[in-house]
Design a protein around this motif. Structure first.
Motif, PDB file in Angstrom:
ATOM      1  N   ASP A   1       0.809  -1.223   0.000  1.00 34.15           N
ATOM      2  CA  ASP A   1       0.000   0.000   0.000  1.00 34.15           C
ATOM      3  C   ASP A   1       0.845   1.279   0.000  1.00 34.15           C
ATOM      4  N   THR A   2       2.173   1.161   0.057  1.00 37.98           N
ATOM      5  CA  THR A   2       3.031   2.345   0.009  1.00 37.98           C
ATOM      6  C   THR A   2       3.312   2.795  -1.428  1.00 37.98           C
ATOM      7  N   TYR A   3       2.906   2.000  -2.420  1.00 36.92           N
ATOM      8  CA  TYR A   3       3.098   2.357  -3.827  1.00 36.92           C
ATOM      9  C   TYR A   3       1.833   3.044  -4.338  1.00 36.92           C
ATOM     10  N   PRO A   4       1.855   4.363  -4.535  1.00 41.43           N
ATOM     11  CA  PRO A   4       0.649   5.048  -5.029  1.00 41.43           C
ATOM     12  C   PRO A   4       0.423   4.763  -6.521  1.00 41.43           C
ATOM     13  N   VAL A   5      -0.806   4.946  -6.968  1.00 42.31           N
ATOM     14  CA  VAL A   5      -1.136   4.778  -8.381  1.00 42.31           C
ATOM     15  C   VAL A   5      -0.305   5.771  -9.196  1.00 42.31           C
ATOM     16  N   GLY A   6       0.313   5.281 -10.259  1.00 50.52           N
ATOM     17  CA  GLY A   6       1.168   6.112 -11.103  1.00 50.52           C
ATOM     18  C   GLY A   6       2.623   6.119 -10.683  1.00 50.52           C
ATOM     19  N   SER A   7       2.966   5.383  -9.633  1.00 51.03           N
ATOM     20  CA  SER A   7       4.360   5.382  -9.163  1.00 51.03           C
ATOM     21  C   SER A   7       5.236   4.470 -10.017  1.00 51.03           C
ATOM     22  N   VAL A   8       6.490   4.865 -10.134  1.00 48.90           N
ATOM     23  CA  VAL A   8       7.520   4.090 -10.826  1.00 48.90           C
ATOM     24  C   VAL A   8       8.707   4.031  -9.877  1.00 48.90           C
ATOM     25  N   THR A   9       8.961   2.838  -9.310  1.00 53.04           N
ATOM     26  CA  THR A   9       9.990   2.692  -8.288  1.00 53.04           C
ATOM     27  C   THR A   9      11.119   1.802  -8.794  1.00 53.04           C
ATOM     28  N   PRO A  10      12.346   2.312  -8.834  1.00 50.63           N
ATOM     29  CA  PRO A  10      13.460   1.472  -9.294  1.00 50.63           C
ATOM     30  C   PRO A  10      13.868   0.451  -8.233  1.00 50.63           C
ATOM     31  N   VAL A  11      14.294  -0.710  -8.709  1.00 52.14           N
ATOM     32  CA  VAL A  11      14.872  -1.744  -7.847  1.00 52.14           C
ATOM     33  C   VAL A  11      16.236  -2.069  -8.471  1.00 52.14           C
ATOM     34  N   PRO A  12      17.261  -1.230  -8.190  1.00 50.39           N
ATOM     35  CA  PRO A  12      18.542  -1.356  -8.890  1.00 50.39           C
ATOM     36  C   PRO A  12      19.268  -2.677  -8.676  1.00 50.39           C
ATOM     37  N   GLN A  13      19.138  -3.282  -7.509  1.00 49.90           N
ATOM     38  CA  GLN A  13      19.860  -4.529  -7.260  1.00 49.90           C
ATOM     39  C   GLN A  13      19.363  -5.663  -8.142  1.00 49.90           C
ATOM     40  N   LEU A  14      18.153  -5.547  -8.689  1.00 46.86           N
ATOM     41  CA  LEU A  14      17.612  -6.572  -9.586  1.00 46.86           C
ATOM     42  C   LEU A  14      17.461  -6.074 -11.013  1.00 46.86           C
ATOM     43  N   LYS A  15      17.877  -4.842 -11.281  1.00 47.72           N
ATOM     44  CA  LYS A  15      17.671  -4.224 -12.586  1.00 47.72           C
ATOM     45  C   LYS A  15      16.208  -4.346 -12.980  1.00 47.72           C
ATOM     46  N   ALA A  16      15.344  -3.733 -12.177  1.00 45.65           N
ATOM     47  CA  ALA A  16      13.900  -3.829 -12.403  1.00 45.65           C
ATOM     48  C   ALA A  16      13.215  -2.548 -11.932  1.00 45.65           C
ATOM     49  N   TRP A  17      11.936  -2.437 -12.316  1.00 43.87           N
ATOM     50  CA  TRP A  17      11.091  -1.325 -11.909  1.00 43.87           C
ATOM     51  C   TRP A  17       9.790  -1.895 -11.377  1.00 43.87           C
ATOM     52  N   VAL A  18       9.296  -1.347 -10.275  1.00 44.72           N
ATOM     53  CA  VAL A  18       7.975  -1.712  -9.756  1.00 44.72           C
ATOM     54  C   VAL A  18       7.058  -0.531 -10.046  1.00 44.72           C
ATOM     55  N   LEU A  19       5.949  -0.819 -10.724  1.00 43.75           N
ATOM     56  CA  LEU A  19       5.017   0.226 -11.131  1.00 43.75           C
ATOM     57  C   LEU A  19       3.624  -0.109 -10.607  1.00 43.75           C
ATOM     58  N   ARG A  20       2.806   0.924 -10.467  1.00 44.01           N
ATOM     59  CA  ARG A  20       1.430   0.697 -10.061  1.00 44.01           C
ATOM     60  C   ARG A  20       0.514   1.535 -10.939  1.00 44.01           C
ATOM     61  N   ASP A  21      -0.471   0.872 -11.506  1.00 41.16           N
ATOM     62  CA  ASP A  21      -1.519   1.569 -12.243  1.00 41.16           C
ATOM     63  C   ASP A  21      -2.855   1.209 -11.605  1.00 41.16           C
ATOM     64  N   GLU A  22      -3.947   1.556 -12.249  1.00 39.39           N
ATOM     65  CA  GLU A  22      -5.276   1.291 -11.687  1.00 39.39           C
ATOM     66  C   GLU A  22      -5.530  -0.198 -11.488  1.00 39.39           C
ATOM     67  N   GLY A  23      -4.858  -1.028 -12.259  1.00 42.60           N
ATOM     68  CA  GLY A  23      -5.047  -2.478 -12.164  1.00 42.60           C
ATOM     69  C   GLY A  23      -4.267  -3.136 -11.043  1.00 42.60           C
ATOM     70  N   GLY A  24      -3.270  -2.470 -10.508  1.00 44.29           N
ATOM     71  CA  GLY A  24      -2.462  -3.025  -9.428  1.00 44.29           C
ATOM     72  C   GLY A  24      -0.969  -2.842  -9.666  1.00 44.29           C
TER      73      GLY A  24
END
Length: 161
Positions: free
Chosen positions: A62-85
């Motif tokens: 629940d700390t990821y707001p809708v529209g957020s783009v959060t980098p996860v550099p140790q895994l070379k990935a991004w966590v994103l949240r849209d209206e679907g989850g």
């Protein structure tokens, strides 16, 4: 006269020992072709290096707001949240494996200029494939877990928080 004969003989020996121009050019062309073929082969046979399985526990869902783009550099990935989850995208460019960076409208590869939207779809080449979607799950404490070794369909979202 003997000296002159000696000079002529040395020049004839030199001609016999030297490499003719045509042979030199043929050898140069063959060597250039072989080097170029080797370079093209290496370029076309590129395969991404497989990293060891990596699984990381992140923040609460629940700390990821809708529209957020959060980098996860140790895994070379991004966590994103849209209206679907929540969903996760690999930050590894599908062209040659460079790490993409975030832009105002999505992601861009700094190596060759490929562009991707926030859903991971390739918008501009040379990459033609979309970014891979990675598996997200929840712990009992409602923390997001990202596994970079498991790919999932683009439609899969983490919805229950």
């Amino acid at each position: 006269m003997a000296v002159r004969d000696k000079v002529v003989i040395e020049r004839e020996d030199l001609k016999e020992a030297s490499l003719p121009r045509r042979a030199f050019l043929k050898i140069s062309l063959i060597a250039s072709g072989a080097l170029m073929s080797w370079g093209i082969f290496r370029f076309l046979s590129y395969q991404q290096q497989v990293e060891s399985p990596v699984r990381v526990t992140l923040m609460e869902a629940d700390t990821y707001p809708v529209g957020s783009v959060t980098p996860v550099p140790q895994l070379k990935a991004w966590v994103l949240r849209d209206e679907g989850g929540l969903y996760a995208l690999s930050a590894v460019c599908t062209h040659l494996g460079c790490t993409v960076g975030e832009t105002e409208t999505g992601f861009e590869c700094p190596c060759h200029g490929s562009r991707f939207n926030l859903k991971g779809a390739a918008l501009q080449g040379p990459a033609v494939n979309h970014l891979e979607y990675l598996e997200l799950s929840l712990t009992e404490e409602n923390q997001v877990v990202l596994d970079s070794t498991i790919t999932v369909p683009a439609s899969q979202r983490l919805k229950s928080f």
